[in-house]
Design a protein around this motif. Structure first.
Motif, PDB file in Angstrom:
ATOM      1  N   VAL A   1       0.854  -1.189   0.000  1.00 59.20           N
ATOM      2  CA  VAL A   1       0.000   0.000   0.000  1.00 59.20           C
ATOM      3  C   VAL A   1       0.894   1.244   0.000  1.00 59.20           C
ATOM      4  O   VAL A   1       1.789   1.364   0.831  1.00 59.20           O
ATOM      5  CB  VAL A   1      -0.935   0.020   1.236  1.00 59.20           C
ATOM      6  N   VAL A   2       0.661   2.128  -0.960  1.00 58.59           N
ATOM      7  CA  VAL A   2       1.405   3.394  -1.014  1.00 58.59           C
ATOM      8  C   VAL A   2       0.464   4.507  -0.562  1.00 58.59           C
ATOM      9  O   VAL A   2      -0.653   4.621  -1.070  1.00 58.59           O
ATOM     10  CB  VAL A   2       1.906   3.683  -2.451  1.00 58.59           C
ATOM     11  N   GLU A   3       0.908   5.274   0.420  1.00 64.33           N
ATOM     12  CA  GLU A   3       0.027   6.286   1.015  1.00 64.33           C
ATOM     13  C   GLU A   3       0.866   7.480   1.466  1.00 64.33           C
ATOM     14  O   GLU A   3       1.974   7.307   1.942  1.00 64.33           O
ATOM     15  CB  GLU A   3      -0.733   5.631   2.191  1.00 64.33           C
ATOM     16  N   THR A   4       0.315   8.682   1.303  1.00 67.29           N
ATOM     17  CA  THR A   4       1.068   9.891   1.680  1.00 67.29           C
ATOM     18  C   THR A   4       0.961  10.224   3.164  1.00 67.29           C
ATOM     19  O   THR A   4       1.838  10.868   3.715  1.00 67.29           O
ATOM     20  CB  THR A   4       0.557  11.135   0.910  1.00 67.29           C
ATOM     21  N   ARG A   5      -0.144   9.791   3.803  1.00 73.29           N
ATOM     22  CA  ARG A   5      -0.346  10.166   5.210  1.00 73.29           C
ATOM     23  C   ARG A   5       0.212   9.099   6.140  1.00 73.29           C
ATOM     24  O   ARG A   5      -0.277   7.969   6.159  1.00 73.29           O
ATOM     25  CB  ARG A   5      -1.844  10.362   5.495  1.00 73.29           C
ATOM     26  N   GLU A   6       1.194   9.499   6.924  1.00 75.22           N
ATOM     27  CA  GLU A   6       1.831   8.554   7.840  1.00 75.22           C
ATOM     28  C   GLU A   6       0.827   8.014   8.857  1.00 75.22           C
ATOM     29  O   GLU A   6       0.923   6.873   9.308  1.00 75.22           O
ATOM     30  CB  GLU A   6       2.979   9.280   8.560  1.00 75.22           C
ATOM     31  N   THR A   7      -0.164   8.838   9.199  1.00 76.97           N
ATOM     32  CA  THR A   7      -1.150   8.441  10.208  1.00 76.97           C
ATOM     33  C   THR A   7      -1.981   7.243   9.770  1.00 76.97           C
ATOM     34  O   THR A   7      -2.590   6.564  10.597  1.00 76.97           O
ATOM     35  CB  THR A   7      -2.120   9.609  10.496  1.00 76.97           C
ATOM     36  N   GLN A   8      -2.012   6.966   8.477  1.00 76.20           N
ATOM     37  CA  GLN A   8      -2.841   5.863   7.990  1.00 76.20           C
ATOM     38  C   GLN A   8      -2.210   4.492   8.227  1.00 76.20           C
ATOM     39  O   GLN A   8      -2.845   3.470   8.065  1.00 76.20           O
ATOM     40  CB  GLN A   8      -3.102   6.021   6.478  1.00 76.20           C
ATOM     41  N   ILE A   9      -0.930   4.487   8.641  1.00 79.25           N
ATOM     42  CA  ILE A   9      -0.230   3.214   8.768  1.00 79.25           C
ATOM     43  C   ILE A   9      -0.935   2.292   9.769  1.00 79.25           C
ATOM     44  O   ILE A   9      -1.083   1.090   9.538  1.00 79.25           O
ATOM     45  CB  ILE A   9       1.261   3.427   9.128  1.00 79.25           C
ATOM     46  N   THR A  10      -1.429   2.854  10.875  1.00 78.81           N
ATOM     47  CA  THR A  10      -2.088   2.004  11.875  1.00 78.81           C
ATOM     48  C   THR A  10      -3.388   1.435  11.316  1.00 78.81           C
ATOM     49  O   THR A  10      -3.687   0.260  11.510  1.00 78.81           O
ATOM     50  CB  THR A  10      -2.396   2.788  13.172  1.00 78.81           C
ATOM     51  N   ALA A  11      -4.137   2.269  10.588  1.00 77.57           N
ATOM     52  CA  ALA A  11      -5.413   1.808  10.030  1.00 77.57           C
ATOM     53  C   ALA A  11      -5.181   0.671   9.033  1.00 77.57           C
ATOM     54  O   ALA A  11      -5.890  -0.342   9.045  1.00 77.57           O
ATOM     55  CB  ALA A  11      -6.131   2.970   9.334  1.00 77.57           C
TER      56      ALA A  11
END
Lengths: 214, 134
Positions: B28-38
């Motif tokens: 998964v590639v994502e810009t928001r670091e906060t999404q890692i837990t989700a």
């Protein structure tokens, strides 16, 4: 030439003014009516309020009949998508997208999209201006003639000093090379690392800058 | 099979979980670091790559060259279209799937933009509801 401009911010407005001067037929689209209101009253082209990726808005702007398109919205993604659609779906012959992100120019070019990165351009220009500060005269030979020291620019390496000399304006007085200085002859070839000592007519400084940037 | 998902919001995380359960290797590639837990909660063995999926350098570093499928599921249609164009025309990915957020934008999700399959949530939901009602 018929030109479609997507986005009426600073670049869009400037482009409109620049192109209107040369008698092009210009159409501008922007989602914000306020942005379009910034256009000068003398603007004789078409203004359309709407989403620049809305098929109906693009149809109203007669995108298929345009000779050129500039995508200058604030979002890189919007500009790249709009530019690619213009090329592959609407067959607009000449398309340019403004992007902020540097380093992507080459990859988009391969995808058929010409991009201009205002960020890279700004960085290069600023670096250029900073690194040419050595054009400050080292000494002045009375009023109107200066001595300048300039590192040889890469593009002039291997060329004779005549590539740089201009009779009555710019003269290469001496070259420092490998810790020694000497007086060059017209056929002396410039080498990487040379420091050039120039005698320049003050009024020819701009001319010199142009030669050095070339 | 290696599947790369761009966008780690609700859709991306849920999709990652489903694909992983089916036995796939998922990035998964994502810009928001906060999404890692989700993402890690719904899909524990997913490789989470922090970065902008519209940057070709990020896609390459995240391993797009080994991906058999790329799914562009961010919340912005123009972003998804940049990703699908890059995936298909710059990286030759075999199968490219994209999420359409705004139904008015469906017309742009075509093979010319690198899209094999476009999924429009509003359309899918509306059709299911219409079927349930009728």
């Amino acid at each position: 030439m018929r030109v479609l401009i997507l986005g009426c911010g600073r670049i869009g407005t400037g482009l409109v003014q620049r192109l209107s001067v040369s008698d092009h037929s210009v159409t501008v689209i922007d989602p914000a009516p306020k942005a379009l209101a910034r256009l000068p009253a003398s603007f004789r082209g078409r203004k359309l309020v709407g989403d620049v990726l809305d098929r109906h808005v693009l149809a109203e702007a007669e995108i298929e009949r345009q000779d050129a398109l500039a995508a200058v919205m604030p979002s890189d993604d919007v500009n790249v998508v709009a530019a690619r659609l213009a090329r592959v779906v609407f067959h607009v012959p000449r398309v340019v997208a403004r992007v902020y992100s540097p380093h992507t120019t080459e990859i988009y070019y391969r995808l058929g999209i010409q991009t201009v990165s205002t960020t890279s351009w700004g960085i290069n220009r600023i670096a250029e201006l900073l690194s040419y500060s050595e054009l400050e005269p080292v000494a002045s030979l009375g009023s109107g003639v200066d001595i300048l020291d300039v590192a040889v620019p890469p593009l002039l390496v291997g060329r004779p000093i005549s590539a740089l000399s201009r009779p009555g304006e710019i003269q290469v007085a001496a070259i420092s090379r490998g810790g020694k200085s000497f007086l060059p002859q017209l056929e002396t070839l410039l080498e990487a690392g040379d420091l050039l000592h120039l005698i320049v007519l003050t009024s020819a400084t701009d001319h010199l800058v142009a030669i050095l940037r070339h | 099979m290696h599947i790369m998902i761009i966008g780690g919001g609700q859709v991306g995380s849920y999709l990652a979980g489903l694909l992983q359960e089916a036995g796939n290797r998922v990035t998964v590639v994502e810009t928001r670091e906060t999404q890692i837990t989700a993402v890690q909660r719904t899909a524990p063995n997913t490789f989470f790559f922090l970065g902008d999926g519209t940057d070709p350098g990020v896609l390459e570093a995240a391993g797009i060259r080994t991906a058999a499928v790329v799914a562009a599921v961010t919340g912005a249609d123009e972003t998804n279209l940049v990703i699908t164009s890059l995936a298909r025309f710059a990286f030759d990915v075999q199968r490219v799937v994209a999420r359409v957020n705004n139904p008015h934008n469906t017309w742009m999700f075509t093979p010319a933009m690198g899209v094999d399959v476009a999924l429009n949530q509003a359309d899918v939901m509306a059709q299911l509801i219409a079927r349930a009602v009728g």
